[in-house]
Structure formats: structure tokens, C-alpha cells
Enzyme design. Structure first.
Site, mmCIF file in Angstrom:
data_model
loop_
_atom_site.group_PDB
_atom_site.id
_atom_site.type_symbol
_atom_site.label_atom_id
_atom_site.label_comp_id
_atom_site.label_asym_id
_atom_site.label_seq_id
_atom_site.Cartn_x
_atom_site.Cartn_y
_atom_site.Cartn_z
ATOM 1 N N HIS A 44 -2.525 -1.536 -4.123
ATOM 2 C CA HIS A 44 -3.982 -1.593 -4.228
ATOM 3 C C HIS A 44 -4.518 -0.174 -4.119
ATOM 4 C CE1 HIS A 44 -4.595 -2.182 0.436
ATOM 5 N NE2 HIS A 44 -3.955 -1.067 0.146
ATOM 6 N N SER A 94 0.828 -1.192 0.000
ATOM 7 C CA SER A 94 0.000 0.000 0.000
ATOM 8 C C SER A 94 0.871 1.254 0.000
ATOM 9 C CB SER A 94 -0.969 -0.072 1.187
ATOM 10 O OG SER A 94 -1.976 0.890 1.094
#
Length: 197
Positions: free
Chosen positions: A124, A99
Site C-alpha cells: 500500500h 508495507s
């Protein structure tokens, strides 16, 4: 439960001096991003980056990252500081960069982004929970979309991928080995193990 931090002792001209291990590594221009990225951890990293720039604006800084991600805005504070300061920031993934950790890894200076062989990288889209009145939910949803576009833009700029490709890859958790992160353009080198001697 408290966190144990090792101390090291060095001999100086005036006797012995003890440092916690992170302060000692900071003397060698090494900063750690470890665990969840939040406002407090981001403030500490930003302060260390600014301190090292003031100390020597022409000497590289090493940012070791082992993080599952965390707050997008806190992560972007670190990212923007990395881009703003004069010294090159080399990034090294150990364990995982997921992330926002992956955004920081990719944001290192070109040709100075590394990963250890067993590490993993995950990208993501940003997520967030919202509640409240419909108008408030709409405002928060727009902000999440804005942050998503921003992270897509940064990944595209730092990897050479198109924004369309990055957006498609970020739709769900997209895990990569160190070698796959190299192919994707998030890092420049998979570090080999140090040789003896």
C-alpha cells in the site's frame, strides 16, 4: 511484560556455550525482521548485515521477515543496506510481509526471494499523520509523496511491473497470498514443506 528468548547450549572444545536463539542463528547467517519496523529494529538489522558482510562478503545472508511494516525511513535504511553490501541477501516471508516488510521481501537477491505457503504479502502507499501550521503540513505532505514515489520505484524495479501498475495497486491495501506474490513478482519461489529423511 518481558519477551522470553530461548537459549541453546552447544558443546565446544572448551565445554558448553549458551547462546540466545537469535545469536545462534546469526552464526548461520540468519537474521530476523519481526514485528514493527522502527529505528531501533532497523539499526539492529543493519548492524547484523554489516557484521556478516565483514565476516564473509561472499556468503549469502538469509533475512526472515514477519512484519506488518512500520517506519518508511527505517525500512529504507534496511533496504539500502541490503542493496549496498556484497553478499546476496535471500529474503523469506513467514507469516506476513506488509508495507515496508513487502519492500524488504521484494528487495532480496533475484531468484532468492521466498515465501512460506501460508504467508501473505500486502502493499500500500505510505501514510502519515501531520499537524501544525499550513506551511509545515505542506512540507510533510511533499515528503510523504516523495517516499511514495520511491517505494513505487523500488517495487517496479524488483517486480518487473510498471510504475503506473504498482501505483494503481498501492492506492489501497492490496493483499496477496504467497502464490499471488509469486505471480506479481515480489517473490521467486513458494517454499514447499520440508520432507522427512
Amino acid at each position: 511484560m518481558s519477551t522470553l528468548v530461548p537459549y541453546v547450549i552447544e558443546q565446544t572444545g572448551n565445554g558448553e556455550r549458551s547462546y540466545d536463539i537469535f545469536s545462534r542463528l546469526l552464526k548461520d547467517r540468519i537474521i530476523f525482521v519481526d514485528g514493527e519496523i522502527n529505528d531501533m529494529s532497523a539499526d539492529l538489522v543493519v548492524a547484523q548485515l554489516l557484521f556478516l558482510e565483514a565476516q564473509n562478503p561472499d556468503k549469502d545472508i538469509s533475512l526472515y521477515i514477519n512484519s506488518p511494516g512500520g517506519s518508511v525511513t527505517a525500512g529504507l535504511a534496511i533496504y539500502d543496506t541490503m542493496q549496498h553490501i556484497r553478499p546476496d541477501v535471500q529474503t523469506i516471508c513467514l507469516g506476513q510481509c506488509a508495507s515496508m516488510g513487502a519492500v524488504l521481501l521484494a528487495g532480496g537477491a533475484k531468484n532468492k526471494r521466498y515465501a512460506l505457503p501460508s504467508s501473505r504479502v500486502m502493499i500500500h502507499q505510505p501514510w502519515g499523520g501531520v499537524q501544525g501550521q499550513a506551511v509545515d503540513i505542506n512540507i510533510q505532505a511533499k515528503e510523504i509523496v516523495r517516499l511514495k514515489k520511491l517505494t513505487i520505484k523500488y517495487f517496479a524495479e524488483n517486480t518487473g511491473k510498471t510504475e503506473k501498475q504498482v501505483a494503481a495497486d498501492m492506492e489501497r491495501d492490496f493483499f496477496m497470498s504467497a502464490e499471488e506474490a509469486l505471480t506479481y513478482g515480489i517473490i521467486d519461489t513458494v517454499m514447499n514443506r520440508r520432507k522427512d529423511g
